[in-house]
Scaffold this active site. Structure first.
Site, PDB file in Angstrom:
ATOM      1  N   LYS A 264       3.810   0.019   9.477  1.00 51.94           N
ATOM      2  CA  LYS A 264       2.401  -0.490   9.664  1.00 51.94           C
ATOM      3  C   LYS A 264       1.979  -0.627  11.031  1.00 51.94           C
ATOM      4  O   LYS A 264       1.037  -0.473  11.654  1.00 51.94           O
ATOM      5  CB  LYS A 264       2.291  -1.835   8.802  1.00 51.94           C
ATOM      6  CG  LYS A 264       2.176  -1.479   7.290  1.00 51.94           C
ATOM      7  CD  LYS A 264       0.858  -0.970   6.808  1.00 51.94           C
ATOM      8  CE  LYS A 264       0.724  -0.551   5.319  1.00 51.94           C
ATOM      9  NZ  LYS A 264      -0.424  -0.187   5.180  1.00 51.94           N
TER      10      LYS A 264
ATOM     11  N   ASP B  83      -3.428  13.908  -1.265  1.00 56.02           N
ATOM     12  CA  ASP B  83      -2.902  13.363  -0.406  1.00 56.02           C
ATOM     13  C   ASP B  83      -3.807  12.777   1.006  1.00 56.02           C
ATOM     14  O   ASP B  83      -4.487  13.737   1.602  1.00 56.02           O
ATOM     15  CB  ASP B  83      -1.428  14.044   0.297  1.00 56.02           C
ATOM     16  CG  ASP B  83      -0.540  13.310   0.981  1.00 56.02           C
ATOM     17  OD1 ASP B  83      -1.094  12.304   1.614  1.00 56.02           O
ATOM     18  OD2 ASP B  83       0.457  13.710   1.095  1.00 56.02           O
TER      19      ASP B  83
ATOM     20  N   ALA C 160      -5.038   9.584  -8.405  1.00 59.37           N
ATOM     21  CA  ALA C 160      -6.426   9.175  -8.728  1.00 59.37           C
ATOM     22  C   ALA C 160      -6.404   9.460 -10.564  1.00 59.37           C
ATOM     23  O   ALA C 160      -6.816   8.518 -11.115  1.00 59.37           O
ATOM     24  CB  ALA C 160      -7.468  10.332  -8.318  1.00 59.37           C
TER      25      ALA C 160
ATOM     26  N   TYR D 145       8.772  -1.055   6.376  1.00 62.87           N
ATOM     27  CA  TYR D 145       7.399  -0.976   6.116  1.00 62.87           C
ATOM     28  C   TYR D 145       6.566  -1.782   6.916  1.00 62.87           C
ATOM     29  O   TYR D 145       5.461  -1.362   7.385  1.00 62.87           O
ATOM     30  CB  TYR D 145       7.309  -1.762   4.699  1.00 62.87           C
ATOM     31  CG  TYR D 145       5.840  -1.980   4.187  1.00 62.87           C
ATOM     32  CD1 TYR D 145       5.187  -1.210   3.518  1.00 62.87           C
ATOM     33  CD2 TYR D 145       5.397  -3.337   4.523  1.00 62.87           C
ATOM     34  CE1 TYR D 145       3.858  -1.312   3.371  1.00 62.87           C
ATOM     35  CE2 TYR D 145       4.009  -3.707   4.055  1.00 62.87           C
ATOM     36  CZ  TYR D 145       3.167  -2.653   3.449  1.00 62.87           C
ATOM     37  OH  TYR D 145       1.913  -3.046   3.104  1.00 62.87           O
TER      38      TYR D 145
HETATM   39  C1  UD1 Z   1       4.884  -7.856   1.942  1.00 63.69           C
HETATM   40  C2  UD1 Z   1       3.567  -8.246   3.074  1.00 63.69           C
HETATM   41  C3  UD1 Z   1       2.303  -8.027   2.594  1.00 63.69           C
HETATM   42  C4  UD1 Z   1       2.303  -6.629   2.009  1.00 63.69           C
HETATM   43  C5  UD1 Z   1       3.205  -6.252   1.237  1.00 63.69           C
HETATM   44  C6  UD1 Z   1       3.245  -4.822   0.637  1.00 63.69           C
HETATM   45  C7  UD1 Z   1       4.792 -10.246   4.201  1.00 63.69           C
HETATM   46  C8  UD1 Z   1       4.744 -11.722   4.653  1.00 63.69           C
HETATM   47  N1  UD1 Z   1       3.965  -9.717   3.568  1.00 63.69           N
HETATM   48  O1  UD1 Z   1       4.630  -8.705   1.228  1.00 63.69           O
HETATM   49  O2  UD1 Z   1       1.281  -8.430   3.524  1.00 63.69           O
HETATM   50  O3  UD1 Z   1       1.053  -6.636   1.482  1.00 63.69           O
HETATM   51  O4  UD1 Z   1       4.404  -6.651   1.713  1.00 63.69           O
HETATM   52  O5  UD1 Z   1       4.058  -4.778  -0.388  1.00 63.69           O
HETATM   53  O6  UD1 Z   1       5.586  -9.472   4.772  1.00 63.69           O
HETATM   54  N2  UD1 Z   1       9.329 -12.366  -5.069  1.00 63.69           N
HETATM   55  C9  UD1 Z   1      10.383 -13.049  -5.933  1.00 63.69           C
HETATM   56  N3  UD1 Z   1      10.073 -12.556  -7.225  1.00 63.69           N
HETATM   57  C10 UD1 Z   1       9.507 -11.271  -7.859  1.00 63.69           C
HETATM   58  C11 UD1 Z   1       8.706 -10.725  -6.821  1.00 63.69           C
HETATM   59  C12 UD1 Z   1       8.790 -11.318  -5.216  1.00 63.69           C
HETATM   60  O7  UD1 Z   1      10.782 -14.193  -5.777  1.00 63.69           O
HETATM   61  O8  UD1 Z   1       9.646 -11.052  -8.574  1.00 63.69           O
HETATM   62  C13 UD1 Z   1       9.423 -12.932  -3.845  1.00 63.69           C
HETATM   63  C14 UD1 Z   1       9.754 -12.138  -2.630  1.00 63.69           C
HETATM   64  O9  UD1 Z   1      10.884 -12.055  -2.313  1.00 63.69           O
HETATM   65  C15 UD1 Z   1       8.829 -12.462  -1.440  1.00 63.69           C
HETATM   66  C16 UD1 Z   1       7.575 -13.160  -2.009  1.00 63.69           C
HETATM   67  O10 UD1 Z   1       7.808 -13.382  -3.398  1.00 63.69           O
HETATM   68  O11 UD1 Z   1       9.509 -13.812  -0.830  1.00 63.69           O
HETATM   69  C17 UD1 Z   1       6.434 -12.425  -1.913  1.00 63.69           C
HETATM   70  O12 UD1 Z   1       6.811 -10.886  -2.331  1.00 63.69           O
HETATM   71  P1  UD1 Z   1       5.827  -9.848  -2.511  1.00 63.69           P
HETATM   72  O13 UD1 Z   1       4.713 -10.238  -3.409  1.00 63.69           O
HETATM   73  O14 UD1 Z   1       6.602  -8.513  -2.763  1.00 63.69           O
HETATM   74  O15 UD1 Z   1       5.196  -9.591  -1.228  1.00 63.69           O
HETATM   75  P2  UD1 Z   1       5.801  -9.691   0.374  1.00 63.69           P
HETATM   76  O16 UD1 Z   1       7.070  -8.656   0.318  1.00 63.69           O
HETATM   77  O17 UD1 Z   1       5.899 -10.863   0.987  1.00 63.69           O
END
Ligand code: UD1
Length: 318
Positions: free
Chosen positions: A148, A56, A34, A144
């Site tokens: 969930k 927590d 916080a 993760y």
């Molecule tokens: C996942 C969950 C989402 C959850 C989140 C918590 C799924 C579909 N979604 O998100 O509901 O709230 O975890 O953290 O599982 N990426 C890049 N470059 C970057 C960062 C990310 O290419 O710099 C790509 C990742 O490989 C992924 C996509 O962007 O394919 C989205 O990534 P991110 O925003 O981290 O979320 P998810 O892992 O999809």
């Protein structure tokens, strides 16, 4: 109404706490970070009925002090990020699952009347269905996602065993103002917005054709408020997708950010992440029917508002 928002100083939790306070609720923000996240709580006015407690969400002593008289709990404290859970499954289990079970027990014992759990679209994994509906068999691909899912099932079991009114909302890649951008585990939109504003080329893991049902924060807030307002018989023990029902791939995200900023940044491609889901799009019919939910802010508007926010935040921190 008295509401406890765990993770209430974080990205999603702070927006929920703000919306509840605006409705006149007495709000307790409980967050293990916080003080470090005070910037997310700048909307709090003195005498406005918001109490901030650093601690927590699974601490039974603290919960014993905070929960009496609480009508609803919005449980948003978590250790997010798929790759972080792959790197450290035990710590993410402690924060995402153990803490939820402790909070469920304490909330049941305190007679809480509505418990909303922040679940995740990651539960669906790589199912072939073109859009993910709540009846699909879960296929968690990461610790993760599994945590969930297990936490959701605890909520359902608490409803069945004790009549406890737990509801899980499966969020699909939430984005918007206040989302952290500066950690290796930050969400892709936060990272890319901050990167574009600094003129840095985005890094894409994989081919960029992976897609997400990116959901603007105000839609998530609306989904929560509707869940609190819905008759118990309609929502207790249930799970709902909260999303937009439309998917955007990362190449589109980059193109849209180039258009919004007037830049021509070309992404750098790196290998895909372990545990990454390829495509994610929600079926939002159940939330429409049971909650009256409809995503009011679309992709284009949400991305513009988000980029504007990072622009202002960057200027105000100079
Ligand atoms: C996942 C969950 C989402 C959850 C989140 C918590 C799924 C579909 N979604 O998100 O509901 O709230 O975890 O953290 O599982 N990426 C890049 N470059 C970057 C960062 C990310 O290419 O710099 C790509 C990742 O490989 C992924 C996509 O962007 O394919 C989205 O990534 P991110 O925003 O981290 O979320 P998810 O892992 O999809």
């Amino acid at each position: 109404m008295k509401a406890l928002v765990t993770g209430g100083a974080g990205f999603i939790g702070s927006h929920l706490a703000e919306a509840l306070a605006a409705r006149g609720a007495r709000v307790i923000v409980l967050d293990s970070a916080a003080n470090a996240q005070r910037r997310n709580l700048e909307w709090i006015r003195s005498g406005g009925g918001v109490e901030v407690v650093e601690g927590d969400a699974g601490n039974p002593i603290l919960l014993g002090q905070l929960l009496p008289g609480t009508d609803c709990v919005l449980h948003h404290a978590a250790l997010p990020s798929v790759p972080r859970s792959v790197a450290d499954p035990l710590e993410s289990n402690t924060q995402n699952l153990d803490a939820t079970l402790r909070l469920l027990i304490a909330s049941r014992d305190a007679g809480v009347r509505r418990f909303v759990f922040a679940s995740s679209s990651s539960i669906y994994g790589d199912s072939d269905a073109p859009s993910k509906h709540e009846e699909l068999p879960p296929q968690p691909l990461s610790p993760y996602a599994l945590q969930k899912y297990a936490a959701e099932r605890y909520g359902q079991l608490f409803h069945r065993l004790y009549g406890f009114p737990a509801v899980s909302l499966r969020y699909f890649n939430v984005f918007g103002p206040r989302q952290a951008f500066d950690s290796p585990y930050s969400g892709v939109i936060a990272k890319f917005c901050a990167g574009f504003l600094a003129g840095t080329a985005p890094v894409i893991h994989g081919d960029g054709r992976q897609s997400r049902d990116f959901t603007y924060i105000s839609n998530v807030v609306a989904g929560n408020l509707l869940t609190l307002d819905a008759p118990e018989a309609r929502v207790a023990g249930r799970v709902f997708n909260i999303a937009c029902g439309r998917s955007i791939d990362l190449l589109q995200l980059v193109a849209d950010l180039n258009a919004l900023t007037g830049l021509k940044l070309t992404p750098r491609f790196e290998p895909p992440r372990i545990g990454d889901v390829k495509h994610s799009r929600a079926d939002i019919q159940a939330a429409k029917e049971a909650l009256g939910y409809a995503p009011a802010t679309d992709w284009e508007t949400g991305l513009r508002l988000t980029l504007d926010w990072y622009r202002t935040a960057a200027q105000s921190s100079c």
